[in-house]
Motif scaffolding. Sequence first.
Motif, mmCIF file in Angstrom:
data_model
loop_
_atom_site.group_PDB
_atom_site.id
_atom_site.type_symbol
_atom_site.label_atom_id
_atom_site.label_comp_id
_atom_site.label_asym_id
_atom_site.label_seq_id
_atom_site.Cartn_x
_atom_site.Cartn_y
_atom_site.Cartn_z
ATOM 1 N N SER A 195 0.848 -1.188 0.000
ATOM 2 C CA SER A 195 0.000 0.000 0.000
ATOM 3 C C SER A 195 0.876 1.227 0.000
ATOM 4 N N THR A 196 0.242 2.368 -0.168
ATOM 5 C CA THR A 196 0.993 3.626 -0.227
ATOM 6 C C THR A 196 0.564 4.567 0.880
ATOM 7 N N PRO B 233 -7.893 -6.523 -12.846
ATOM 8 C CA PRO B 233 -8.585 -5.386 -12.256
ATOM 9 C C PRO B 233 -9.663 -4.882 -13.191
ATOM 10 N N ASP C 184 -6.494 -2.347 -18.717
ATOM 11 C CA ASP C 184 -5.989 -3.625 -18.213
ATOM 12 C C ASP C 184 -5.388 -4.492 -19.305
ATOM 13 N N ASP D 165 2.122 1.935 -6.358
ATOM 14 C CA ASP D 165 0.950 1.212 -6.845
ATOM 15 C C ASP D 165 0.061 2.143 -7.658
ATOM 16 N N CYS D 166 -0.265 1.752 -8.878
ATOM 17 C CA CYS D 166 -1.240 2.497 -9.676
ATOM 18 C C CYS D 166 -2.629 2.200 -9.122
ATOM 19 N N HIS D 167 -3.380 3.228 -8.790
ATOM 20 C CA HIS D 167 -4.680 3.000 -8.167
ATOM 21 C C HIS D 167 -5.730 2.561 -9.188
ATOM 22 N N CYS E 146 -5.054 0.324 -12.202
ATOM 23 C CA CYS E 146 -4.869 -1.087 -12.563
ATOM 24 C C CYS E 146 -4.362 -1.939 -11.411
ATOM 25 N N ARG E 147 -4.009 -1.275 -10.262
ATOM 26 C CA ARG E 147 -3.617 -1.982 -9.039
ATOM 27 C C ARG E 147 -2.345 -2.807 -9.204
ATOM 28 N N ARG E 148 -1.444 -2.322 -10.015
ATOM 29 C CA ARG E 148 -0.168 -3.000 -10.197
ATOM 30 C C ARG E 148 0.978 -2.066 -9.805
ATOM 31 N N CYS F 54 -2.173 3.584 -17.937
ATOM 32 C CA CYS F 54 -3.557 3.979 -17.661
ATOM 33 C C CYS F 54 -3.808 5.419 -18.088
#
Length: 572
Positions: free
Chosen positions: A2-3, A34, A39, A527-529, A531-533, A554
């Motif tokens: 997490s950030t 995601p 994606d 973490d890209c919010h 695509c969650r990668r 994204c």
Amino acid sequence: MSTTESQPTEADRVPTAAAESPSTAPPPPTPSPPDAAGDQAVRETLEDYTLRFAPRSYRRWTPMVVATTALGGIAYMADFSIGAGIALAHGSGNALVAIAVAAVVIFVTGFPLAYYSARYNIDLDLITRGSGFGYYGSVLTSVIFASFTFIFFALEGSIMAQGLLIGFGLPLWLGYLVSTLMVIPLVIYGMKALSRLQVWTTPVWLLLMVGPLVYLVAADPGTVDAFLSYAGTDGEGAVDTASVLLGAGVCLSLIAQIGEQIDYLRFMPPKTAANRRSWWTAVVMAGPGWVLLGALKQAIGVFLAVHLLSQAGPVAATEPIRQFQAAFDAMMPSWLVIPLAVVLVVISQIKINVTNAYSGSLAWTNSFTRVTRRYPGRMVFVLVNLGFALILMEADMFSFLNTVLGFYANTAIAWVVTVATDIMVNKYLLGLSPKQPEFRRGMLYAVNPVGVVAFTASSGLSIALYFGLFGDTLQPYSPVAAVVLAFVLTPLTALATRGRYYLRRTGDGIAEPLLDAEGNPSGTVYDCHVCRRPYERPDVAACQTHGAVVCSLCLSTDAVGDHVLPAAFTKL
């Protein structure tokens, strides 16, 4: 992972978050799908990083492995045909001088591009965006580069088809199809598969290419005198400016080859004190240094053409398969001649055309995704590129090789010289262009007039010269016009615009610098919010509306601009 929030450093920054250091961060995983719009692009570029910065976690090769892989991609046989064609038209003296002139131009312009790619781990399209063209302005040059890849795929496929005709009696139309389809399985897997292919086949290719030349010279030193004294079809042979420039124009069509070298050089490891010597050696050797081997192959093509001319005539003398068939015939049993010649041609074609298909698909994907903000998949563009190449082969492009290359050279020269000049002059001498490359949407203006104006004017005028619109006397000077105009107009336009259109914003909303203490792209993971990668620092920016971080992929596929940061004041 997490950030946590960090403080913005300018009024319009969005709070974002830095994550753990690269020393503890694992390579990018492949989590469950995601619900991001981009994606598909994310999933399909984890292997080859089609649209973005190549992360430190992926770049595990040594500098020499990267260099060997990059140099394996210049195993193409077209060089032999190019050298032979110039010599037959203008004589050996003019051909050798033309080859040398073109090599100097290609080396000088290729060096800054290769350095930027290896240092900042981005491909030529991403370099072009921040070096005078803008986020959408470089779409034009991406299409030009994609054209280079399918033109040369067609040339190499034609040469392989000639080999299959001689070796197996396969009709040319079927040979074209075979040479096209056989690269598809190899190009699917990106850098990992290509590095293995190039490293293992390069020694065999070098032996088969150099061995016959050494034997012919050793067995009959008189062939060298015949080679150097050949006067060409016009029978004059004296070195003159027009003939040299016409020949150099054909050779300069290969200037865009630096783009394919860069598609490998972007995977160079970080430059450190420990690897400094090997890092620089690899960059020079596999970057601008490719042209030294290319020039050598063109000169060998001249030699083999002169050697074969009296035996088989001018048409056969320009076909690499027949050149090496004659060379092998002089040094080994007849039953082994054709098989070895075919093996050489097939290995060469595979080595270069997997690179052509790979690099072309990257260029098409970059352009299409930026314009449409949709990503249909890189393999779609592999097939598109191969389709164009197959059409050119079936149209017998090989028979008018030098005409096609002479025309294409004008646009390729204008593009590469413009970008190289922006790096060397606008960035380092005038300070008008930011030294640190930028490629992310929202950070750049849509179009930067510096590169677009210089490229359009220089390529337009040089093409007009090439087609004789200013008279036959000036026609040979079209490549010179492309070089000079691009070199002059790039800094002039930057001065006229005061560098106003390079950066739309001066900050990306994240407090951490893009580069680490050694000047390498930071390996800190965010973490890209969307695509969650996880992505490394140079590949992310603050999101306009969500108080978080978004990756460049994204951003590219954001159809409504929801994540793109607003314009920030840029000092004039």
